[in-house]
Design an enzyme around this catalytic site. Sequence first.
Site, short mmCIF file in Angstrom:
data_model
loop_
_atom_site.label_atom_id
_atom_site.label_comp_id
_atom_site.label_asym_id
_atom_site.label_seq_id
_atom_site.Cartn_x
_atom_site.Cartn_y
_atom_site.Cartn_z
N CYS A 8 0.86 -1.19 0.00
CA CYS A 8 0.00 0.00 0.00
C CYS A 8 0.90 1.23 0.00
O CYS A 8 2.07 1.15 -0.38
CB CYS A 8 -0.97 -0.02 1.18
SG CYS A 8 -0.19 -0.01 2.80
N ASN A 11 2.33 1.41 4.34
CA ASN A 11 2.64 0.13 5.00
C ASN A 11 2.37 0.17 6.51
O ASN A 11 3.07 -0.47 7.30
CB ASN A 11 4.08 -0.33 4.73
CG ASN A 11 4.37 -1.78 5.11
OD1 ASN A 11 5.49 -2.13 5.49
ND2 ASN A 11 3.38 -2.65 5.03
N CYS A 13 -1.34 0.61 7.39
CA CYS A 13 -2.78 0.31 7.52
C CYS A 13 -3.18 -0.89 6.66
O CYS A 13 -3.40 -1.99 7.17
CB CYS A 13 -3.63 1.53 7.15
SG CYS A 13 -3.36 2.97 8.21
N ARG A 14 -3.31 -0.67 5.34
CA ARG A 14 -3.94 -1.70 4.51
C ARG A 14 -3.06 -2.92 4.27
O ARG A 14 -3.50 -4.06 4.47
CB ARG A 14 -4.36 -1.08 3.16
CG ARG A 14 -5.49 -0.10 3.29
CD ARG A 14 -5.63 0.75 2.04
NE ARG A 14 -4.48 1.62 1.86
CZ ARG A 14 -4.26 2.38 0.81
NH1 ARG A 14 -5.11 2.37 -0.19
NH2 ARG A 14 -3.20 3.16 0.75
N SER A 15 -1.80 -2.73 3.81
CA SER A 15 -1.00 -3.92 3.50
C SER A 15 -0.58 -4.71 4.75
O SER A 15 -0.53 -5.94 4.68
CB SER A 15 0.21 -3.57 2.61
OG SER A 15 1.09 -2.67 3.22
N ASP A 125 -8.16 3.92 1.32
CA ASP A 125 -7.19 4.30 2.34
C ASP A 125 -7.94 4.77 3.60
O ASP A 125 -8.67 5.76 3.54
CB ASP A 125 -6.33 5.43 1.77
CG ASP A 125 -5.24 5.87 2.71
OD1 ASP A 125 -5.24 5.42 3.87
OD2 ASP A 125 -4.39 6.66 2.28
#
Length: 157
Positions: A8, A11, A13-15, A125
Amino acid sequence: MVKVLFVCLGNICRSPTAEGVFRAMVHREGLSDRITIDSAGTAAWHVGKSPDPRSMAAARARGIDMSAQRARQAVAGDFAHFDYVLAMDSENHADLLRLCPRGAEGKLSLFLDFAPHLGRRDVPDPYYGGPGGFDEVLDLVEAAAEGLLADIRQRHL
Ligand code: 4NP
């Protein structure tokens, strides 16, 4: 070994959420010795940091511990090492295409393309939004993780 990298922007939150969810799934399926999992960001802002506390809390509520994960930046060499490089949104995908050595583009996908039934291609995001965004990330990531594991089973195991 099948090697999977989630990417993401930051690095944090999402990934890292995708890494934690997919690692737990792979462990449950008894495949931890066949699949390795990592995550990275296209940006360097948060290198060395733990995941966002809001992401960790949302994941912990679903039994997933992300506390040992640390942010790093994606590098061109990741395309040599990993079999799957999975972008969380189309901006990450465009940034990764610029980083990608010629000929390795086939390793790069949008993660949500492993869950076509969602009808969405971007994991939004959650960083500047409200708490509901972190649960939405988990819902999307869990769905795509199922499809990714099915793809790995079919093509590699
Ligand atoms: P991520 O979220 O890409 O899912 O880790 C973000 C984290 C930090 C920032 C943006 C997005 N930031 O602007 O610092």
